[in-house]
Design a protein around this motif. Structure first.
Motif, PDB file in Angstrom:
ATOM      1  N   ASP A 115       0.409  -3.591   4.296  1.00  0.00           N
ATOM      2  CA  ASP A 115       0.707  -2.202   4.329  1.00  0.00           C
ATOM      3  C   ASP A 115       1.601  -1.818   5.351  1.00  0.00           C
ATOM      4  O   ASP A 115       1.570  -0.813   5.992  1.00  0.00           O
ATOM      5  N   ALA A 120      -8.450   1.777  -0.336  1.00  0.00           N
ATOM      6  CA  ALA A 120      -7.129   2.420  -0.284  1.00  0.00           C
ATOM      7  C   ALA A 120      -7.219   3.799  -1.363  1.00  0.00           C
ATOM      8  O   ALA A 120      -6.843   4.608  -1.037  1.00  0.00           O
ATOM      9  N   GLN A 164      -0.194   4.453   4.620  1.00  0.00           N
ATOM     10  CA  GLN A 164      -0.785   3.012   4.609  1.00  0.00           C
ATOM     11  C   GLN A 164      -1.151   2.519   3.270  1.00  0.00           C
ATOM     12  O   GLN A 164      -0.978   1.412   2.818  1.00  0.00           O
ATOM     13  N   ASN A 210       1.195   2.343   0.518  1.00  0.00           N
ATOM     14  CA  ASN A 210       1.938   1.091   0.657  1.00  0.00           C
ATOM     15  C   ASN A 210       1.034  -0.164   0.031  1.00  0.00           C
ATOM     16  O   ASN A 210       1.773  -1.096  -0.458  1.00  0.00           O
ATOM     17  N   LEU A 211       0.089  -0.193   0.552  1.00  0.00           N
ATOM     18  CA  LEU A 211      -0.892  -1.294   0.080  1.00  0.00           C
ATOM     19  C   LEU A 211      -0.936  -1.390  -1.447  1.00  0.00           C
ATOM     20  O   LEU A 211      -0.850  -2.480  -2.152  1.00  0.00           O
TER      21      LEU A 211
END
Length: 264
Positions: free
Chosen positions: A168, A217, A242, A245-246
């Motif tokens: 992330d 997430a 984040q 992004n993950l």
């Protein structure tokens, strides 16, 4: 650098029986030395490194110190010019090849940690030589034995473990590099038609680890997105960023795994 001083420095550190693990303080000392003085003392240290790995009196201490010095050299080369790096890696590669061929089971953990620490907090463009050496080490097996195979697997596993910590990461460039590197490491999980043993890290293990993180997430995105919508801010929460992004990177990794899969 005075050769006698360096010999005494090496001797003191080898005989320090209080240190039984890879010592980050000594590693930091060597890193600072090479970052400040560049290649000035490189040949002096290479001579001592060659002596360290060929001695058998205090083999563990000597290889541990050699691994710390090499890690410090690599991290210390962060701001060197390309010409300096070419000269450095030309000589260091010859040394590392010999080390890897002659490893015993008690020693490969020190060298695995050496490579792991040498790649931490590095500009992705500055770890090319290190990763390239590891790739050649994996592809070209001059002597196939249990110890060398374990060392190669340890290096790949360490690299994959470090990559998974950065899934992330806020930098898109780093995430793109991970999406390329991690699937290559995970390909060592493949079982060939000849029934050769499976290597680590395994794809199944990676999927299990990512399943939990993806669930978290998704929950974060659902909860925080709703809160932002209600508040009418329209600003993306850092935790949501984040999480996205993950999710994006895991999808990219899965795509790479399918694209490069060698099994039917």
């Amino acid at each position: 650098m005075d050769e006698n001083f360096l010999i005494q420095l090496i001797k003191i550190n080898v005989n320090n029986e209080d240190i039984i693990k890879f010592d980050k303080s000594r590693f930091s000392m060597f890193k600072s030395l090479f970052r400040i003085f560049g290649l000035s003392f490189f040949d002096n240290f290479m001579k001592q490194l060659d002596l360290l790995v060929h001695r058998k009196k205090h083999e563990k201490q000597e290889h541990r110190l050699a691994a710390e010095i090499v890690a410090g050299m690599i991290r210390g080369s962060k701001y060197w010019t390309l010409d300096m790096l070419d000269e450095f890696w030309h000589k260091l590669t010859l040394f590392l090849n010999e080390v890897c061929v002659n490893l015993s089971p008690d020693l490969f953990i020190y060298w695995g940690l050496s490579f792991r620490h040498s790649m931490e907090n590095q500009d992705p463009r500055r770890v090319f030589q290190t990763i390239n050496f590891i790739r050649r080490l994996i592809d070209n097996q001059p002597i196939i034995n249990t110890f060398n195979e374990a060392f190669r697997s340890y290096l790949v596993q360490s690299l994959a473990a470090r990559a998974k910590e950065l899934l992330d990461h806020p930098s898109k460039l780093i995430r793109q590099m991970i999406a390329t590197v991690l699937p290559v490491a995970l390909q060592f999980d493949l079982t060939s038609f000849h029934g050769k043993p499976t290597h680590h890290p395994t794809i199944n293990q990676f999927i299990d680890e990512m399943h939990h993180r993806l669930d978290q997430a998704i929950i974060i995105c659902q909860r925080k997105s709703l809160v932002n919508h209600i508040a009418g801010t329209g600003i993306m929460d850092n935790e949501v960023h984040q999480a996205l992004n993950l999710i994006e990177l895991v999808v990219a990794i899965q795509g790479q795994l399918f694209a490069t899969c060698n099994q039917p």
